[in-house]
Design an enzyme around this catalytic site. Structure first.
Site, short mmCIF file in Angstrom:
data_model
loop_
_atom_site.label_atom_id
_atom_site.label_comp_id
_atom_site.label_asym_id
_atom_site.label_seq_id
_atom_site.Cartn_x
_atom_site.Cartn_y
_atom_site.Cartn_z
N SER A 66 0.91 -1.20 -0.14
CA SER A 66 0.00 -0.13 -0.17
C SER A 66 0.77 1.50 -0.02
O SER A 66 0.16 2.46 -0.16
CB SER A 66 -0.78 -0.11 1.29
OG SER A 66 -2.29 -0.77 1.08
N LYS A 69 -0.09 3.71 -2.60
CA LYS A 69 -1.03 4.88 -2.70
C LYS A 69 -0.23 6.00 -2.34
O LYS A 69 -1.05 7.37 -2.69
CB LYS A 69 -1.58 4.58 -1.34
CG LYS A 69 -2.79 3.32 -1.39
CD LYS A 69 -3.79 3.13 -0.27
CE LYS A 69 -4.72 2.16 -0.44
NZ LYS A 69 -3.99 0.70 -0.28
N SER A 130 -5.90 3.40 4.36
CA SER A 130 -5.54 2.81 3.67
C SER A 130 -6.68 1.87 2.84
O SER A 130 -6.44 0.77 2.26
CB SER A 130 -4.37 1.55 3.81
OG SER A 130 -3.49 1.19 2.85
N LYS A 255 3.09 6.37 5.15
CA LYS A 255 2.36 5.42 4.52
C LYS A 255 2.88 3.97 4.92
O LYS A 255 3.94 3.68 4.43
CB LYS A 255 2.32 5.67 2.83
CG LYS A 255 1.13 4.49 2.48
CD LYS A 255 -0.14 5.10 2.69
CE LYS A 255 -1.41 4.05 2.60
NZ LYS A 255 -1.32 3.03 3.44
#
Length: 452
Positions: A66, A69, A130, A255
């Site tokens: 993730s 992202k 997320s 993140k």
């Protein structure tokens, strides 16, 4: 039965004590040459300049999960900035986004098929929680389909100067988790891949171009669709944010990422005393070699502690500095035949605390402004840039930066100290005559000297 409960509570207490002990301030700080991060790759950079403070296997392509992202965030914030998308713009949930969002084994806020959501709430769900379905929805908002969005991701990766990367979807999930609906630009076995260096570069550019991302990424908890029947409590997966389990002083983002392929990953950002650091750990593991969400935070703490505790910012070149032997440049047709040059600003780098290393300055001339070797063409304006200064250590080791782009940006301009107008024809004529007679005189001296 009672003893089993007691044993369970004791085990829980010991676990909490272990976590707490890991988070106590370090009494000693490891040297870089002795420090080993329990991860497949890691990097630590200065968030303002991109100077590398630590690196471990920085160029191997690895899964990023993730952390993908961050690119989706970049492209959304860019679209917002360019007024191609607005925060209150409505999105109607597609079957693809709906099906992915219903899988609660993945990180998600469930979206209703055919229901409308605005861009801001989808962005918050993606950035804080997320949410994978929300990431797909935003890709569709920006490009119409995730397949087209993936093309945009890879194009932007090249423009941002990422060297080692491959984007195959907007969420960071393994394509095999997308229920056969993955973008047709890739195969079911494809994964999102970056190196630690490229991941740090992506985070660096995101924070430089759109620092407002931290306003959302730093929110520890928030409700999705608060006050409705669809309300969901979102807790940020970045457990190092203040008030969360692994709270770290100054933590601001950015993140996390976890898949079976990528392992436990985290791009962290933290600020203390006016300094910003960016850290990346990929496939982090605990001391026993097991991957888990806690490992990425333990290893990130090592990196950030090392950066904040062992380094300080130091002015290695002062404003107005002149390189010995290169204090001036020539202006053959100027009212003055030469002009002084000097550093326009100070040069500040991160150096080890207590380090006595001396730095040597080096000028790289901007050849496009010169008409001959070390010669400028008049007129010349005060403050005109004639080159750039960088430094190397006295042993010749360069200061390392994330990429050549950051190394170039870290150089400071060398400028002329005063305006020099072009000499008129009379001055140039007198110089020519003076030069002629000077030549004749020196010729006579040489000839007479030869007689004796």
């Amino acid at each position: 039965m009672r003893s089993k409960k007691i044993n369970k509570y004791v085990a829980m207490l010991l676990s909490l004590l272990l976590v707490a002990s890991l988070w106590l301030p370090a009494k000693t700080v490891q040297a870089a040459e002795n420090m080993k991060i329990n991860a497949s790759a890691a990097i630590l950079i200065d968030g303002e300049t991109g100077q590398i403070l630590f690196e471990q296997n920085p160029d191997q392509l690895l899964g990023i999960a993730s952390m993908t992202k961050m690119m989706t965030e970049y492209l959304l914030l860019e679209a917002i900035n360019e007024k191609k998308v607005t925060w209150d713009q409505q999105y109607t949930v597609s079957e693809y986004a709906y099906k992915i969002s219903q899988d609660r084994s993945l990180s998600n806020v469930p979206l209703r098929l055919g229901e409308t959501y605005n861009v801001r709430e989808l962005y918050e769900a993606m950035t804080i929680y997320s949410a994978n379905g929300a990431a797909i929805a935003l890709a569709e908002v920006i490009s119409g389909s995730e397949a087209e969005f993936v093309k945009l991701m890879n194009k932007k990766g090249k423009k941002l100067g990422l060297k080692d990367y491959k984007f195959v979807n907007a969420s960071g999930l393994s394509n095999s988790d997308l229920k056969g609906m993955h973008p047709n630009t890739s195969t079911p076995k494809d994964e999102n891949l970056l190196s630690a260096r490229a991941t740090a570069k992506l985070a660096f550019k995101l924070l430089q171009d759109y620092p407002e991302v931290l306003e959302t990424a730093s929110i520890p908890k928030k409700s999705f669709r608060e006050g409705t029947s669809d309300e969901i409590k979102m807790s940020n997966w970045n457990w190092m944010l203040p008030s969360l389990l692994f709270s770290y002083e100054g933590m601001t983002g950015l993140k996390t990422g976890t898949t079976d392929f990528a392992g436990s990953c985290f791009t962290g950002t933290a600020e203390r005393d006016g300094r910003q650091l960016i850290s990346v750990v990929m496939n982090a593991k605990d001391a026993s070699g097991k991957s888990g969400p806690e490992a990425r935070f333990v290893e990130t703490k090592k990196l950030l502690d090392y950066g904040f505790n062992q380094f300080e910012q130091k002015e290695v070149i002062k404003k107005g500095y002149q390189v010995k032997g290169q204090e001036t440049v020539q202006i053959p047709k100027g009212k003055s035949k030469q002009v002084a040059i000097q550093a326009e600003t100070p040069l500040i780098v991160n150096v080890k605390k207590g380090e006595k290393t001396k730095y040597k300055a080096k000028i790289d001339y901007e050849h496009s402004v010169f008409v001959g070797e070390n010669q400028l063409e008049a007129p010349v304006k005060k403050g005109e840039v004639v080159g750039f200064l960088s430094v190397v250590s006295e042993k010749g080791a360069p200061v390392k930066y994330l990429t050549k782009e950051e190394a170039t940006q870290a150089k400071i301009p060398v400028v002329v100290t005063e305006t020099v107008e072009k000499a008129n024809w009379f001055i140039l004529s007198m110089r020519a005559i003076g030069g002629f007679f000077s030549g004749v005189w020196h010729g006579l001296v040489d000839m007479i000297t030869g007689w004796f």
